[in-house]
Design a protein around this motif. Structure first.
Motif, PDB file in Angstrom:
ATOM      1  N   GLN A  81       0.812  -1.216   0.000  1.00 25.98           N
ATOM      2  CA  GLN A  81       0.000   0.000   0.000  1.00 25.98           C
ATOM      3  C   GLN A  81       0.850   1.273   0.000  1.00 25.98           C
ATOM      4  N   ASN A  84       3.145   0.858  -3.653  1.00 26.18           N
ATOM      5  CA  ASN A  84       2.417   0.416  -4.860  1.00 26.18           C
ATOM      6  C   ASN A  84       3.134  -0.709  -5.595  1.00 26.18           C
ATOM      7  N   LEU A 187     -11.814   7.342  -9.133  1.00 33.29           N
ATOM      8  CA  LEU A 187     -10.683   6.593  -8.565  1.00 33.29           C
ATOM      9  C   LEU A 187      -9.874   5.876  -9.647  1.00 33.29           C
ATOM     10  N   GLY A 188     -10.274   6.035 -10.888  1.00 32.04           N
ATOM     11  CA  GLY A 188      -9.564   5.364 -11.977  1.00 32.04           C
ATOM     12  C   GLY A 188      -9.902   3.895 -12.091  1.00 32.04           C
ATOM     13  N   MET A 189     -11.073   3.510 -11.586  1.00 32.20           N
ATOM     14  CA  MET A 189     -11.499   2.107 -11.652  1.00 32.20           C
ATOM     15  C   MET A 189     -12.202   1.877 -12.995  1.00 32.20           C
ATOM     16  N   ASP A 210      -8.575  -2.890  -9.928  1.00 35.61           N
ATOM     17  CA  ASP A 210      -9.528  -1.838  -9.560  1.00 35.61           C
ATOM     18  C   ASP A 210      -9.918  -1.924  -8.092  1.00 35.61           C
ATOM     19  N   LYS A 213      -7.615  -0.403  -5.629  1.00 32.87           N
ATOM     20  CA  LYS A 213      -7.765   1.055  -5.503  1.00 32.87           C
ATOM     21  C   LYS A 213      -8.882   1.397  -4.526  1.00 32.87           C
ATOM     22  N   ASP A 216      -7.712   0.683  -0.999  1.00 33.44           N
ATOM     23  CA  ASP A 216      -6.756   1.714  -0.583  1.00 33.44           C
ATOM     24  C   ASP A 216      -7.487   2.933  -0.028  1.00 33.44           C
ATOM     25  N   VAL A 217      -8.524   3.366  -0.721  1.00 31.53           N
ATOM     26  CA  VAL A 217      -9.274   4.560  -0.300  1.00 31.53           C
ATOM     27  C   VAL A 217     -10.117   4.283   0.944  1.00 31.53           C
ATOM     28  N   GLN A 276      -7.208  -5.098   3.741  1.00 29.23           N
ATOM     29  CA  GLN A 276      -6.004  -4.323   3.988  1.00 29.23           C
ATOM     30  C   GLN A 276      -5.455  -4.875   5.294  1.00 29.23           C
TER      31      GLN A 276
END
Length: 321
Positions: A81, A84, A187-189, A210, A213, A216-217, A276
């Motif tokens: 995390q 990356n 989020l770029g998913m 995806d 991501k 992560d958020v 996570q």
């Protein structure tokens, strides 16, 4: 002939011989004996074995991919995390149904909406599962706060709670799903699409990359961390106090330090889990999709933990497939 001889002859004529007696007895016995019963073979009618339809991953042949850990999940992804760095990757771009992992996005949209967490929401017939016809412990008419609904959706994967959260969003369910997709895009998913907030629909799809991501958020939102890793909770349903528990058994394992998690399952998706977790001196994001077998996703996570722990102190060579 004397009278004695005549009487004797008359008696002899009227007395049956042994052979005649035996013959008569045999005939009598044959007539009185019950007819022999015919043996009838019992026929066992077996119900035809109905094989479960293959998951999307099985149909696509994703399980045929070999990996060094012999995972039962057709998709696996482990990301550092902080850096990356991808430590493990198996079919990371495969787009598959994600089942109740959907609820992570549902929860994120609810929290970011700023709607009051103490507002009371009521479960209605509109929240009934029309996709899989599953039941729920939340009867129609159940009223809970938004925070309680969110807790049950994340911890126990309560579908009616998740659906009620979406339905009580400004603009209703349609606006809520649009907000889910807008957040995914921000989020770029790019592999992700939602059609409803529970995950019961197989049209809710994403890829492991995806979902990493999303994890992560969401893992940086304290309320989502706390609720998703809660092991149990007692909730007042009318006059009764009802116990709800987490769907992730790893939370009770002292070898795991999980900061955020969500499980998922529908037939089309197989068993799924995202987490996570801190281990081997790193904060890691882990994604396992389309796992075959009741406990396979947990077993895969354990295999991954042991592999990562064995590399502690070394620079892990990323396993990519």
């Amino acid at each position: 002939m004397s009278s004695y001889s005549a009487a004797a002859q008359s008696a002899a004529a009227s007395k049956p011989t042994k052979a005649k007696t035996a013959k008569v007895a045999k005939v009598t016995k044959a007539k009185s004996a019950p007819a022999p019963t015919r043996k009838v073979r019992s026929v066992v009618v077996r119900k035809p074995v109905v094989r479960a339809a293959p998951t999307f991953g099985q149909a696509a042949g994703l399980h045929e991919a070999d990996d060094p850990l012999s995972l039962k999940s057709s998709v696996a992804y482990v990301l550092d995390q902080d850096t990356n760095e991808v430590l493990f990757s198996k079919n990371p771009q495969a787009v598959l149904p994600i089942a109740s992992i959907t609820k992570l996005m549902t929860a994120l949209v609810v929290v970011e909406s700023g709607l009051p967490m103490d507002e009371k929401l009521t479960v209605t017939v509109e929240d009934k599962d029309t996709e899989k016809n599953t039941g729920s412990r939340l009867a129609f008419g159940t009223t809970l706060t938004r925070a309680e609904m969110l807790h049950l959706a994340l911890m126990s994967s309560e579908n009616r709670a998740a659906h009620a959260l979406g339905r009580h969003y400004p603009g209703g369910l349609t606006a809520f799903v649009a907000a889910m997709n807008a957040k995914a895009a921000s989020l770029g998913m790019t592999d992700t699409h939602y059609v409803e907030p529970t995950g019961l629909s197989s049209r809710n799809q994403s890829s492991a990359a995806d979902l990493a991501k999303l994890v992560d958020v969401t893992s940086q939102v304290p309320i989502l961390r706390d609720m998703s890793t809660s092991r149990e909770a007692r909730v007042a349903l009318g006059k009764r106090m009802v116990q709800f528990r987490s769907t992730n058994g790893l939370l009770a394992n002292p070898l795991w330090d999980i900061g955020l998690q969500k499980t998922g399952f529908i037939n089309e998706a197989g068993k799924c889990v995202v987490m996570q977790a801190s281990m081997a001196g790193r904060k890691l994001i882990m994604v396992f999709l389309d796992s075959s077998g009741k406990s396979a996703r947990i077993a895969d996570a354990e295999r991954m933990r042991k592999w990562l722990t064995s590399l502690q102190g070394d620079a892990p060579a990323a396993a990519k497939l």
